[in-house]
Motif scaffolding. Structure first.
Motif, PDB file in Angstrom:
ATOM      1  N   VAL A 129      -7.514   2.598   7.050  1.00 53.46           N
ATOM      2  CA  VAL A 129      -6.172   2.340   6.531  1.00 53.46           C
ATOM      3  C   VAL A 129      -6.002   0.831   6.488  1.00 53.46           C
ATOM      4  CG1 VAL A 129      -3.694   2.607   6.869  1.00 53.46           C
ATOM      5  CG2 VAL A 129      -5.261   4.495   7.464  1.00 53.46           C
ATOM      6  N   TYR A 130      -5.598   0.339   5.343  1.00 52.91           N
ATOM      7  CA  TYR A 130      -5.437  -1.100   5.157  1.00 52.91           C
ATOM      8  C   TYR A 130      -3.953  -1.453   5.205  1.00 52.91           C
ATOM      9  CZ  TYR A 130     -10.322  -1.785   4.041  1.00 52.91           C
ATOM     10  OH  TYR A 130     -11.699  -1.863   4.122  1.00 52.91           O
ATOM     11  N   TYR A 131      -3.663  -2.464   6.008  1.00 52.29           N
ATOM     12  CA  TYR A 131      -2.282  -2.892   6.219  1.00 52.29           C
ATOM     13  C   TYR A 131      -2.071  -4.317   5.740  1.00 52.29           C
ATOM     14  CZ  TYR A 131      -2.013   1.055   9.459  1.00 52.29           C
ATOM     15  OH  TYR A 131      -2.040   2.307  10.026  1.00 52.29           O
ATOM     16  N   CYS A 132      -0.950  -4.521   5.117  1.00 51.70           N
ATOM     17  CA  CYS A 132      -0.501  -5.849   4.724  1.00 51.70           C
ATOM     18  C   CYS A 132       0.419  -6.392   5.823  1.00 51.70           C
ATOM     19  CB  CYS A 132       0.264  -5.730   3.408  1.00 51.70           C
ATOM     20  SG  CYS A 132       1.002  -7.245   2.804  1.00 51.70           S
TER      21      CYS A 132
ATOM     22  N   TRP B 138       4.951  -5.824   8.909  1.00 55.45           N
ATOM     23  CA  TRP B 138       3.824  -4.977   8.507  1.00 55.45           C
ATOM     24  C   TRP B 138       4.258  -3.949   7.478  1.00 55.45           C
ATOM     25  CZ3 TRP B 138      -1.111  -5.634  10.396  1.00 55.45           C
ATOM     26  CH2 TRP B 138      -1.242  -6.547  11.447  1.00 55.45           C
ATOM     27  N   GLY B 139       3.326  -3.626   6.579  1.00 55.60           N
ATOM     28  CA  GLY B 139       3.532  -2.527   5.668  1.00 55.60           C
ATOM     29  C   GLY B 139       3.147  -1.207   6.315  1.00 55.60           C
ATOM     30  N   GLN B 140       3.265  -0.135   5.548  1.00 59.47           N
ATOM     31  CA  GLN B 140       3.003   1.197   6.084  1.00 59.47           C
ATOM     32  C   GLN B 140       1.530   1.576   6.012  1.00 59.47           C
ATOM     33  OE1 GLN B 140       4.020   0.619   3.050  1.00 59.47           O
ATOM     34  NE2 GLN B 140       2.710   1.921   1.791  1.00 59.47           N
TER      35      GLN B 140
ATOM     36  N   VAL C 281       5.174  -3.345   0.916  1.00 64.11           N
ATOM     37  CA  VAL C 281       4.733  -2.058   0.382  1.00 64.11           C
ATOM     38  C   VAL C 281       3.351  -2.221  -0.232  1.00 64.11           C
ATOM     39  CG1 VAL C 281       5.220  -0.185  -1.218  1.00 64.11           C
ATOM     40  CG2 VAL C 281       7.113  -1.385  -0.081  1.00 64.11           C
ATOM     41  N   GLU C 282       2.384  -1.538   0.363  1.00 63.63           N
ATOM     42  CA  GLU C 282       1.013  -1.586  -0.141  1.00 63.63           C
ATOM     43  C   GLU C 282       0.769  -0.498  -1.169  1.00 63.63           C
ATOM     44  OE1 GLU C 282       0.500  -2.287   4.457  1.00 63.63           O
ATOM     45  OE2 GLU C 282       1.672  -0.968   3.141  1.00 63.63           O
ATOM     46  N   SER C 283      -0.172  -0.753  -2.046  1.00 61.74           N
ATOM     47  CA  SER C 283      -0.603   0.239  -3.024  1.00 61.74           C
ATOM     48  C   SER C 283      -2.025  -0.076  -3.433  1.00 61.74           C
ATOM     49  CB  SER C 283       0.326   0.241  -4.244  1.00 61.74           C
ATOM     50  OG  SER C 283       0.305  -1.017  -4.888  1.00 61.74           O
TER      51      SER C 283
ATOM     52  N   THR D 246       6.698  -7.365  -2.063  1.00 61.07           N
ATOM     53  CA  THR D 246       7.907  -7.496  -1.271  1.00 61.07           C
ATOM     54  C   THR D 246       9.038  -8.010  -2.144  1.00 61.07           C
ATOM     55  OG1 THR D 246       8.941  -8.591   0.629  1.00 61.07           O
ATOM     56  CG2 THR D 246       7.252  -9.825  -0.551  1.00 61.07           C
ATOM     57  N   SER D 247      10.240  -7.722  -1.741  1.00 66.88           N
ATOM     58  CA  SER D 247      11.400  -8.252  -2.445  1.00 66.88           C
ATOM     59  C   SER D 247      11.921  -9.512  -1.762  1.00 66.88           C
ATOM     60  CB  SER D 247      12.510  -7.200  -2.505  1.00 66.88           C
ATOM     61  OG  SER D 247      12.892  -6.822  -1.193  1.00 66.88           O
TER      62      SER D 247
END
Length: 127
Positions: A93-96, A117-119, A5-7, A24-25
């Protein structure tokens, strides 16, 4: 698959800074190479930076070298992308992304090397 989850994205003026986070968990977070990619409208996804399991080795794209820094905190299961001296061309858009680290392997830089991948989070730099 690792849930990411990116922020931290947003709108900033040219020359400004932002710090992106990816959390991440996943309990075995420290086993993963973590990466950041970005995709601008009409363009292919491109590599930005990646970091090995303990933060001892990083890889950064030439286009952002000296301005962006990747780091991680394994105690918090989080990877960061500090972005300074932002330019309008950094808008994307930046993705992790994450992939299990392979012993002795170079840090991957291709999107196809990453398995999770994150959203994505939008970064917009105004001129």
């Amino acid at each position: 698959q690792v849930q990411l989850v990116e922020s931290g994205g947003g709108l900033v003026q040219a020359g400004g800074s932002l710090r992106l986070s990816c959390a991440t968990s996943e309990r075995t977070f420290s086993s993963y190479v973590m990466g950041w990619f970005r995709q601008a409208p009409g363009k292919e996804r491109e590599f930005v930076a990646a970091i090995n399991w303990n933060g001892g080795t990083t890889s950064v794209a030439a286009s952002v070298e000296g301005r962006f820094t990747i780091s991680r905190d394994n105690a918090k299961n989080t990877v960061y992308l500090q972005m300074n001296s932002l330019k309008p061309e950094d808008t994307a858009v930046y993705y992790c992304a994450a992939v299990l680290e392979r012993v002795g392997a170079f840090i991957p830089r291709r999107s196809t090397d990453f398995s999770s991948w994150g959203q994505g989070t939008q970064v917009t730099v105004s001129s």
